[in-house]
Structures are given as C-alpha cells and as structure tokens.
Design a protein around this motif. Structure first.
Motif, PDB file in Angstrom:
ATOM      1  N   LYS A   1       0.834  -1.210   0.000  1.00 44.86           N
ATOM      2  CA  LYS A   1       0.000   0.000   0.000  1.00 44.86           C
ATOM      3  C   LYS A   1       0.864   1.254   0.000  1.00 44.86           C
ATOM      4  CE  LYS A   1      -3.806  -2.273   2.439  1.00 44.86           C
ATOM      5  NZ  LYS A   1      -4.627  -2.320   3.683  1.00 44.86           N
ATOM      6  N   GLN A   2       1.946   1.222   0.757  1.00 41.84           N
ATOM      7  CA  GLN A   2       2.833   2.380   0.813  1.00 41.84           C
ATOM      8  C   GLN A   2       3.501   2.622  -0.541  1.00 41.84           C
ATOM      9  OE1 GLN A   2       5.843   2.144   3.853  1.00 41.84           O
ATOM     10  NE2 GLN A   2       6.706   4.157   3.379  1.00 41.84           N
ATOM     11  N   LEU A   3       3.831   1.554  -1.233  1.00 42.10           N
ATOM     12  CA  LEU A   3       4.479   1.703  -2.538  1.00 42.10           C
ATOM     13  C   LEU A   3       3.570   2.358  -3.567  1.00 42.10           C
ATOM     14  CD1 LEU A   3       6.310  -1.726  -2.633  1.00 42.10           C
ATOM     15  CD2 LEU A   3       7.420   0.500  -2.918  1.00 42.10           C
ATOM     16  N   GLN A   4       2.288   2.240  -3.374  1.00 41.27           N
ATOM     17  CA  GLN A   4       1.346   2.861  -4.304  1.00 41.27           C
ATOM     18  C   GLN A   4       1.316   4.384  -4.178  1.00 41.27           C
ATOM     19  OE1 GLN A   4      -2.331   0.897  -3.367  1.00 41.27           O
ATOM     20  NE2 GLN A   4      -1.694  -1.076  -4.223  1.00 41.27           N
ATOM     21  N   THR A   5       1.737   4.878  -3.014  1.00 38.17           N
ATOM     22  CA  THR A   5       1.681   6.332  -2.780  1.00 38.17           C
ATOM     23  C   THR A   5       3.057   6.970  -2.680  1.00 38.17           C
ATOM     24  OG1 THR A   5       1.483   5.896  -0.400  1.00 38.17           O
ATOM     25  CG2 THR A   5      -0.564   6.172  -1.650  1.00 38.17           C
ATOM     26  N   THR A   6       3.996   6.317  -2.005  1.00 34.20           N
ATOM     27  CA  THR A   6       5.314   6.922  -1.798  1.00 34.20           C
ATOM     28  C   THR A   6       6.430   5.921  -2.119  1.00 34.20           C
ATOM     29  OG1 THR A   6       5.226   6.307   0.543  1.00 34.20           O
ATOM     30  CG2 THR A   6       4.475   8.531  -0.059  1.00 34.20           C
ATOM     31  N   PRO A   7       6.562   5.501  -3.372  1.00 42.74           N
ATOM     32  CA  PRO A   7       7.598   4.506  -3.713  1.00 42.74           C
ATOM     33  C   PRO A   7       9.021   5.003  -3.472  1.00 42.74           C
ATOM     34  CG  PRO A   7       6.601   5.429  -5.692  1.00 42.74           C
ATOM     35  CD  PRO A   7       5.776   5.897  -4.544  1.00 42.74           C
TER      36      PRO A   7
ATOM     37  N   GLU B   1      10.082   6.977  -1.173  1.00 42.67           N
ATOM     38  CA  GLU B   1      10.358   6.894   0.265  1.00 42.67           C
ATOM     39  C   GLU B   1      10.743   5.467   0.666  1.00 42.67           C
ATOM     40  OE1 GLU B   1       7.698   7.288   4.310  1.00 42.67           O
ATOM     41  OE2 GLU B   1       7.415   8.821   2.755  1.00 42.67           O
ATOM     42  N   VAL B   2      10.054   4.499   0.090  1.00 40.98           N
ATOM     43  CA  VAL B   2      10.378   3.103   0.379  1.00 40.98           C
ATOM     44  C   VAL B   2      11.770   2.762  -0.166  1.00 40.98           C
ATOM     45  CG1 VAL B   2       9.746   0.695  -0.060  1.00 40.98           C
ATOM     46  CG2 VAL B   2       7.967   2.406   0.392  1.00 40.98           C
ATOM     47  N   ALA B   3      12.046   3.210  -1.384  1.00 43.39           N
ATOM     48  CA  ALA B   3      13.351   2.937  -1.990  1.00 43.39           C
ATOM     49  C   ALA B   3      14.477   3.537  -1.155  1.00 43.39           C
ATOM     50  CB  ALA B   3      13.398   3.487  -3.412  1.00 43.39           C
ATOM     51  N   ASP B   4      14.278   4.758  -0.690  1.00 40.92           N
ATOM     52  CA  ASP B   4      15.299   5.412   0.134  1.00 40.92           C
ATOM     53  C   ASP B   4      15.507   4.662   1.450  1.00 40.92           C
ATOM     54  OD1 ASP B   4      15.583   7.313  -1.815  1.00 40.92           O
ATOM     55  OD2 ASP B   4      14.353   8.827  -0.811  1.00 40.92           O
ATOM     56  N   LYS B   5      14.413   4.166   2.019  1.00 40.24           N
ATOM     57  CA  LYS B   5      14.519   3.424   3.279  1.00 40.24           C
ATOM     58  C   LYS B   5      15.312   2.139   3.070  1.00 40.24           C
ATOM     59  CE  LYS B   5      13.542   2.252   7.553  1.00 40.24           C
ATOM     60  NZ  LYS B   5      14.132   2.962   8.719  1.00 40.24           N
TER      61      LYS B   5
END
Length: 1005
Positions: A746-752, A754-758
């Motif tokens: 769900k997070q990847l659908q909105t802030t990919p 941010e996930v990649a940076d994490k």
C-alpha cells in the motif's frame, strides 16, 4: 507418501559431523571388474553400459532373463548408498488405489511382519533415508544407508514388502491406510478414517493444486492422465479391498519392475538377492502400459470449476487461471527435443523474461508461474495465473500467446543457456551431496517410466541443444509445442465462499444417513469391529522381527571425525575462517554480515530487499540478464538469505545475519566476489516500482501455499515461544513479515521513493566491513587465493560502526490457534530443555526414537489416522508435531501423556531393544553430506562453539544411553509436558469446538 514439502524441522536440524564408516562389503579397491556386454550374473544379463558425468557414475543396465525385470546400477564413490524398486502404476481412477497400495505394501510382509515399515526402519536401523512416492504413472520405493550390509538387508525388506505383503491376507491394513468406517460406541457419530484419506484432504486444500487437476481433466478427458493419483477423498470412500487387490496383482509383478542401485557398492549380492529370493519364483508376463495420451484437439478447450472455501473468505480476485498445452508423447519424441522444451520453458519462467514482465503489467493476477510437468507420458506446459480476476481469462490467453509468438520471432537469450552449461562443470567438481543418492534413484525411476529407459544421457542432450542454439532449436520447440499446438485447455478455478462448510455438512449428513440405515445388530457389529481393529492395530511386534531388520550393530561402527584444521585470520580488517576440504578446483563460501545493530523494522526492509534480489534485479553495473547469466556462470547454488546464527551450542541466545552462500572455482574468486558485491551493494532499488511488483506477487504466492499447508508456520510459531533462534525465524519468515509486505504494498502505491530510500539506507547500514565474517571450505591453495582476492569484495564495503540494537521480538501465545480454509489440522508442541531441568544430550535422540516408534506413531498415526507425527530434540528444544491430523485435541492429549509412556518402559524395555534405537539415533547423527558441505557444516558448528570433542562426546552419549536413563526421562517428560506450549492450525469450526484450549485465536489472512 506423496509430498514435496520440506518440513521446517528438517531445515533446522543440521548434520552433526562427517564420518568414515569402515563396515562395508566391498570398496573401490576390491570391487569386481567392469562387466562386459552380454555377461549374465545371477540371472541378469548386461544389456547397456554408460556413464553419468553429473554424478560420476558408471551405468550398467541388467535385464532379468526369466521375468524381464530391469536392474540399473549407478556405481560411483558415494558411500551414501541407495536402492529403489519401481512399478509402472497408471492412475486408472480417482480412488487413490496406487497411493493406498504404496502405504499398504510397506505395512509388513511375510518375512518382516511389522505394523508399518518406514518409521520402524528409520528409528531402529542404520539407514539415512526411507520413503515411497506415488506419481501419476508409477510408484517407487527408495531407501538409503551409509552401510552396504544394511542396504542389502533393507533391499530385502523392501522386496519382501512389495512381493509378499501382509495386505494379501489382511484387509485391516487397507482399512487403516486407506479408508474405514469408525464407530467408537453405539451413541457416537459414524466417521470416516484412514491415513491416506486424511492425507489427501490436506493435499487438496490448496486452490493451485485443485487448478492443476482441473486443467488436466479438461486437457485429457476420459484419460488416466487426468486422474488424481493421490486420490480424491470423496472417491477414496468408495474404494473396496477387492479393487485394491485386483490392482496389486495387475501391477506388482517383476515384469513390470525396475530396480536401481546407487553408490560405492558391490552389485552382485543385490542381483543374487533379487533373483534367488524373489524373481525366480515368477515367469515373464506381458505388461501393457496404457499411456492415456490423447489425440490432437482442433480448438481450445475451456472450463470453469468451483473451489470450496469457508464463508468468511474474501474471494475477490482469488481465482486461478491456467492455460495448458499437451506436448508430444515422450516415447515417440526425441530426448533432445524433450530437453530443448524443458530449457525453453525455464527461460519463459524467469522473472526477467518478457513473458513474465508482460503478464505482470497486465494486472490480471498477483503472480504467475510457467513450468513443464515432465513426469507424465505426454508432458504438459502450464501457464498459471494465481489470485486472478476470473473475468480476464481471455486476456490471459491473449497475452501468453502474443508473447510466445514474440519469442519465436525474436529468439531467446542464448547466453543464459551457455551459462547454464557451466552448472554441469560445477556439479562434477562439487561432487556428491546428501541428496545425490535419493535424487538419482528417483530420476532413474521417472525416466524409465516416461521414456522406457532409466539411463538417458541428459548431459549429452543438453550439450547438443546448446550447440544448436543458433539454429533456432529453442524457438522451434516453442513454435511446435505451444504456438501451433491446438491440444490446449484454458481453465478457471473460482473460490466459492461457504462451500467448504456445505461440503463438510454433506459428509456429516451422508454418514448420519448411513448410520440411520443400519440395524441395531449392524451398529453393534461395527462398534465391535472398531474395537477389534484398535486391538489389532496396537499389537506388539516381536523382538525377533525387529532384530531381523538389522545388518549391523552399534558396537561394530567406528567413527573417525575428520580433522578440518580450522584457522582464523584477519584479511583487510575482515575475519576469514577456513576449514580444510579434500577438493581441488572448487570451494564453498559463506559470507555473513552480523545484523545485531539493526532494528526489527530494518530486518523486514532488508528481508524485502533480499526477496527482490532473489527475484532478479539489475545493478548499477550490470543489466538484469547479465546478473542472471553471470550468477550461473561464476557461481553454483548461489543464495542470499536473512538467517540466524546461534550464539552458543544450546540455543540460549542468537543473532540475525545476512548470508550470501555459493560454490566457486578457485581461479575465479575475484570475479565471483565482484559479482556478489555488485548484487548486494548496487542492486537498483531506485527501480522499486518494477522490482517490488513482481517480488510482492512472489511473496503472496509463497504465503498462499504456506496458509494451506501451514506446517512450516506451525513449527516457527511454536518454537518461537522459547527458542531465541526460532523467534528470529518466525519474525523474518512468518506472519510478521507477511503483514509487513501487505502494508508495504500500500505504501508503494503512494510513496515509492520513500520506500526505496529506506531500503537503500538499511542496505548501507547492514553491509559493513566491521560486521563481516567469511567462512571458506577448500584446500590450502584455495585459502591463499581467496585471501588474495578478498579485496575485490571488502574494499567496496563501508567501514562504519554501530551499537547493538536493543529490542524484544514478538512472542506467540503459549496456547495458540490459527484458523483458515483447512480441512485437516496441524499441531506443533514445544518446550525448552534447560529451563525444565532436562539436559542437552545425545541420549535425547535415543529417547525420541523410542517415543516415535512405540507411542506417537501407533497412537496418532495408526490409530488416529494422522498422516504425519513425530518428536525430536534440537539443541535446547523438545518438539512434537502432527500434520494432516483430524483429531488434534486427542493428539494433544497423547502428547501430554508421554511421561506416563516413558515411565511404563521402566522395567519392560530390554537392553537388546534399546540398542536398536541407539543405532538409529547414531545413524541420524552421522549422515554423510559430501566433502564440501561437511566442511561448511563444521565451520557453522565452530561459530556456535561446538568443538570436535563436543561432537565425540555427543556420539558417546548416544552409545552410553542405558536402561537406567529411562526412569530419569519419565521425570524429564513430566517437566516438559507441564510447561509445553503449542500451536494448532485448523478450520474455525474445529477450533471453536475446543476454544478453551487456547489463549489466543488468530484468523489467517
């Protein structure tokens, strides 16, 4: 015992030590000279000779002159020897006849009148493997031992089982293994019971398995190839003893058999045994094999099926769409064409393939799988869409066909095939492993069934295909067998909520009507029959029979523990631990990053990064196909994983690690280390949208299988209650990780971004020089070359330091239930040893074997009908389990009385009986794993603080187990039972019936 699932408990039990066993009939030096074509040895004529370079074995195919029975010898230097006998057994209906026969013939024989064979052999003799498998068109019985005399004895036991089973005289064996009515008293409900019946209820609880059978029914209408060889539970209930006997007499004849002998073994005693004791009593009989192959269809066959799930199941986009193609009959096709198709299909199934990419972009389903079902006469190519929108079956068909045509036009990645050839070279240098014997036995059985030849030359065929890549051999295989093939079917299997409860209600009503139709006399007769069955089922086996199973005693076995000469050095600031292995060009490498400084949330992000790597990623320096091809060319059995290292030999504390493991050639260390560092440090997380989509699809598919066959989850959750190492495994591979991935999606659908940076920040924190230890197994030359090459890897790592993180991982409830769409039950109970004043000792393994053989198997499997049951000790844990059970509460009660059972042995157990269990425990502790794997295992034990003296002490404890220990273990088991935690997986209704047994009830996703 038709199953492919590797249970969790087998993954956590590592080989104790490498051994040399001098007890053997023959060795390489005094083996008979190579036989000549036409030689006749004990009634067998040598008709074919060959060489299998993959297992470095000479092949000798003998034909029994009187009966036509085949006997294939695969002779090499492997001391983990194996024997198997195979019969062609086409599944003529869905009643599971061949599967039930597989169980029944291994339930005692004229010469060896046992209750059941597998558990008895495993727990009382010196063997390393015993099982049996029913495939679509054949049944095979393999067994392995490190001792040649014991293998010869085991071959006799197996041959007597298949040719002289007690089943011929005793219908109760069929009732126990297959199906029976059960009525405990006149007022109790009538029930079905039977080991195979319960097994198949669990086996068919998976919608993907159901889809497979539905596609085969559509592709092969009115053909044996569409039948379920394991048996459908509703059809099993209609099977009779008479039908079973008719099938036995039809198929279990020497003229329909193939025997396989593997390893460093003198084949002449085995030929003599087979001829004089068994085959000579028969004459040749023609055996017609109905292949069940079908003529070509002229148009696509389509069908839709329902799959029963519980009423509270979310069925939206949960269907399975399957497109299947029936290819040419293998006996009428060239082996080269067969291998070419196999290679082509494997290329299509790569996550990096254009086929997979186009399917993922279509959003028809969550995940996709493409495979060749090669174990049948007419191999079938399957294209499977899991968790699919059932309305989009035509879209699925169109995407697949369009991409197949593109493959024919544009061609395949030829570098992949060329790189794959390197695996043959790696395999030869790595040598045999713990699985080589059993894999060789089963492969020969498969090939003999589908080709009529147990010794085809796969290496030659593979090399031939590789030489014809530029001629379009792979493209031609796809065009001929798929694009232009009209023998195809498109099926949709749709879950129907509430149907599971209705099915169970139908069974209950059927049984109720059956009982209502019975007279009072018939009811009393069935009650008496049930009681008599239980008495028969609990009969004791004579000591003479148990003694007759053994060919070697424990005091005859001398163990030499190999000195690995472990050394530790620091190279470029990194700890390198080396163990000597007697190999030449190849070595085993294990790169381990200590993750003690990461937080639990960071573990999960790193686990997801690892899953993306395993699904295939490009790096900053290599395209995705380059990564795949170089991995195949430069490494062998390469894997990356988040794992757990125990801090001590007792599993009282542990820490997480990230491991990259592979076999590599000494002259290519720099190249392989450069590749590994590029994968770990530079995989393109910036392309998160591309790689996360297919990774999440793969994870969902993996967990869907776990939820329908949840024994692995049960082990992890149960052991996580008290075991530090299992608590990490449960967190990294259990429900916590699944829930994390669903939230991440769900997070990847909105802030990919941010996930990649994490993920990138966690990666940088995880892979550091200061928390790295490398384990190397190889010769002294390898050590020198590896030290010289380490800079290729270590100089690219940051040199940062982090404090150890402080956290508490989630712990399951002490008494926990998990509910899902399950028709059978799974139970795992666990208790720590030291906390309950139970010593960690080799004696535990002996007592565990006794408990299995004399209590748990008779009570829970033979009487209760559970498919699987057992108990084992692992470091600081005692664990007992059942799977595909139907009375978990009764099984749990049995587990809670193990102290009483052990107490009952005090005074009744004899030293002679005890010696048999010591022998099997010793065999289990000393299984051969191959030279390189053995050296790597030694390094792993060294990291846990286990020394050579510890290993010797452990084995001596097994040998020293005495009758006086039994009374002590009665108290130990009382302590364990009083403090045992447990996990049960079952349907909501099954859990609700005994909800007071649980502190927490969790619904599976």
């Amino acid at each position: 015992m038709r199953k492919k699932t590797l249970l969790f408990f087998t993954a956590i039990c590592i080989t104790l030590l490498s051994v040399v066993t001098p007890i053997r009939t023959v060795n390489a030096a005094n083996a008979p000279s190579s036989p000549k074509m036409g030689d006749v040895i004990h009634g067998f004529e040598l008709t074919h000779k060959g060489y299998d370079s993959a297992i470095q074995a000479n092949q000798y195919l003998f034909i029994h002159q009187k009966t036509g029975a085949k006997f294939l010898v695969l002779k090499n230097s492997d001391t983990n020897r194996g024997f198997a006998i195979k019969f062609d057994t086409v599944a003529e209906n869905n009643k599971g006849i061949n599967h039930i026969l597989e169980h029944c013939v291994m339930s005692g024989s004229k010469k060896y009148p046992l209750n059941e064979l597998f558990f008895t052999l495993a727990n009382t003799t010196y063997i390393s493997y015993t099982n049996a498998y029913t495939y679509q068109n054949f049944t095979t019985y393999p067994i392995c031992s490190a001792n040649e005399a014991q293998l010869l004895k085991s071959a006799d036991i197996y041959l007597d089982g298949v040719f002289n089973p007690l089943l011929l005289e005793n219908e109760k064996i069929f009732e126990r293994e297959g199906i029976r009515y059960e009525l405990t008293d006149e007022s109790s409900p009538l029930n079905y019971n039977g080991i195979v019946y319960n097994e198949m209820q669990g086996a068919l609880a998976n919608i993907e398995r159901a889809s497979y059978h539905n596609s085969m029914k559509t592709l092969f209408p009115n053909s044996a190839q569409s039948n379920n060889s394991g048996g459908n539970p509703e059809d099993i209930t209609t099977l009779t003893y008479t039908e079973l006997m008719e099938t036995y007499h039809k198929n279990y004849h020497p003229s329909n058999s193939t025997m396989v002998l593997y390893g460093d073994v003198d084949y002449e005693p085995f030929l003599k045994l087979a001829d004089e004791n068994y085959l000579s009593a028969y004459s040749y009989r023609e055996h017609t094999l109905d292949s069940g192959t079908k003529p070509i269809f002229h148009q696509l066959q389509e069908n839709t099926f329902e799959f029963a799930v519980s009423e509270d199941t979310d069925t939206k986009n949960s269907s399975v769409i399957e497109l299947v193609f029936a290819t040419k009959d293998t006996r009428k096709n060239s082996f080269e064409s067969f291998v070419a198709l196999d290679i082509a299909v494997n290329l299509l199934n790569l996550d990096s393939s254009q086929m997979k990419q186009s399917l993922l972009k279509s959003n028809i389903a969550d995940s996709y799988e493409i495979y060749l079902d090669e174990g049948i006469f007419q191999p079938v190519v399957h294209f499977v869409a899991v968790n699919a929108d059932p309305q989009r079956k035509n879209d699925f068909y169109n995407v697949v066909m369009a991409e197949l045509k593109k493959f024919v036009s544009n061609g395949f990645d030829k570098d992949f095939v060329k790189a794959s050839l390197r695996s043959l070279e790696f395999q030869r240098d790595v040598g045999t492993t713990e699985n080589t014997a059993i894999n060789s036995l089963i492969s020969a059985s498969i090939y003999d069934n589908i080709l009529g030849n147990p010794m085809p030359n796969y290496d030659n065929a593979f090399n031939s295909v590789a030489s014809k890549l530029d001629d379009g051999i792979l493209e031609n295989a796809i065009e001929t067998e798929l694009v232009n093939n009209t023998s195809a079917a498109l099926t949709v299997t749709v879950p129907k909520a509430g149907q599971l409860e209705k099915q169970q209600e139908v069974i209950a009503q059927t049984l109720a009507r059956k009982k209502a139709s019975m007279s009072e006399a018939e009811i009393k007769a069935l009650v008496q029959k049930t009681a008599e069955f239980n008495v028969w089922n609990n009969r004791e086996i004579s000591q003479d029979t148990l003694d007759s199973l053994q060919a070697v005693s424990l005091n005859e076995i001398e163990i030499e523990i190999k000195d690995r000469n472990i050394t530790e050095t620091t190279v470029n600031g990194v700890n390198l631990v080396h163990a000597n292995a007697d190999v030449n060009a190849i070595s085993g490498i294990s790169i381990n990053f200590d993750l003690s400084h990461l937080t639990p949330e960071e573990f999960l992000y790193l686990q997801f990064y690892n899953d993306m790597i395993r699904s295939g990623m490009a790096t900053d320096n290599r395209k995705e196909n380059q990564v795949i091809n170089e991995t195949l060319y430069k490494t062998y059995n390469q894997s990356t994983e988040l794992n757990v290292h125990k801090d001590d030999k007792n599993d009282t504390s542990a820490h997480p690690v990230f491991s990259a493991n592979y076999y590599g050639f000494q002259d290519e260390f720099s190249d392989s280390l450069d590749l590994i560092s590029d994968i770990l440090l530079n995989s393109k997380v910036s392309d998160i949208s591309t790689y996360s989509t297919r990774t999440i699809a793969n994870i969902k598919s993996r967990y869907q299988t776990l939820f329908t066959e949840p024994i692995d989850l049960a082990f992890m959750r149960s052991m996580a209650y008290s075991s530090p190492s299992s608590r990490y495994l449960n967190y990294l591979k259990g429900l916590d990780y699944y829930n994390f991935v669903i939230a991440l999606e769900k997070q990847l659908q909105t802030t990919p971004t941010e996930v990649a940076d994490k993920i990138a920040s966690v990666r940088a924190k995880a892979f550091n020089k200061n928390n790295l230890t490398i384990l190397l197994a190889g010769n002294s030359t390898a050590k020198n070359k590896f030290e010289a090459s380490m800079g290729t890897f270590t100089q690219k790592l940051p040199d940062a330091s982090y404090p150890k993180a402080d956290y508490i991982l989630p712990t399951p409830a002490k008494r926990e239930a998990l509910t899902g769409d399950l028709t059978v039950q799974y139970l795992v109970a666990n208790a720590p040893l030291l906390e309950n004043n139970v010593p960690i000792s080799g004696k535990n393994q002996v007592i565990g074997s006794i408990l299995d053989t004399l209590s748990l198997v008779p009570e829970i499997r033979l009487n209760g009908g559970a498919y699987g049951v057992g108990a084992f000790f692992s470091e600081n844990n005692y664990t007992a389990y059942t799977y595909r059970d139907n009375t978990y509460a009764t099984s749990l009660a049995t587990l809670n009385t193990t102290d009483e059972f052990i107490k009952s042995l005090d005074g009744s157990m004899t030293q002679k009986v005890l010696e048999t269990y010591k022998l099997s425990a010793y065999a289990s502790a000393t299984k051969s794993s191959g030279e390189l794997k053995s050296a790597l295992n030694t390094l792993t034990r060294n990291c846990m603080g286990i020394t050579t003296q510890d290993s010797i002490h452990y084995l001596n404890e097994i040998k020293e187990t005495s009758l006086e220990d039994i009374s002590a273990y009665a108290q130990y088991f009382e302590n364990l039972n009083n403090n045992m935690n447990y996990v049960v997986f079952a349907s909501p209704s099954d859990i609700d019936e005994n909800k007071d047994l649980f502190d927490r009830i969790i619904a599976l996703p």
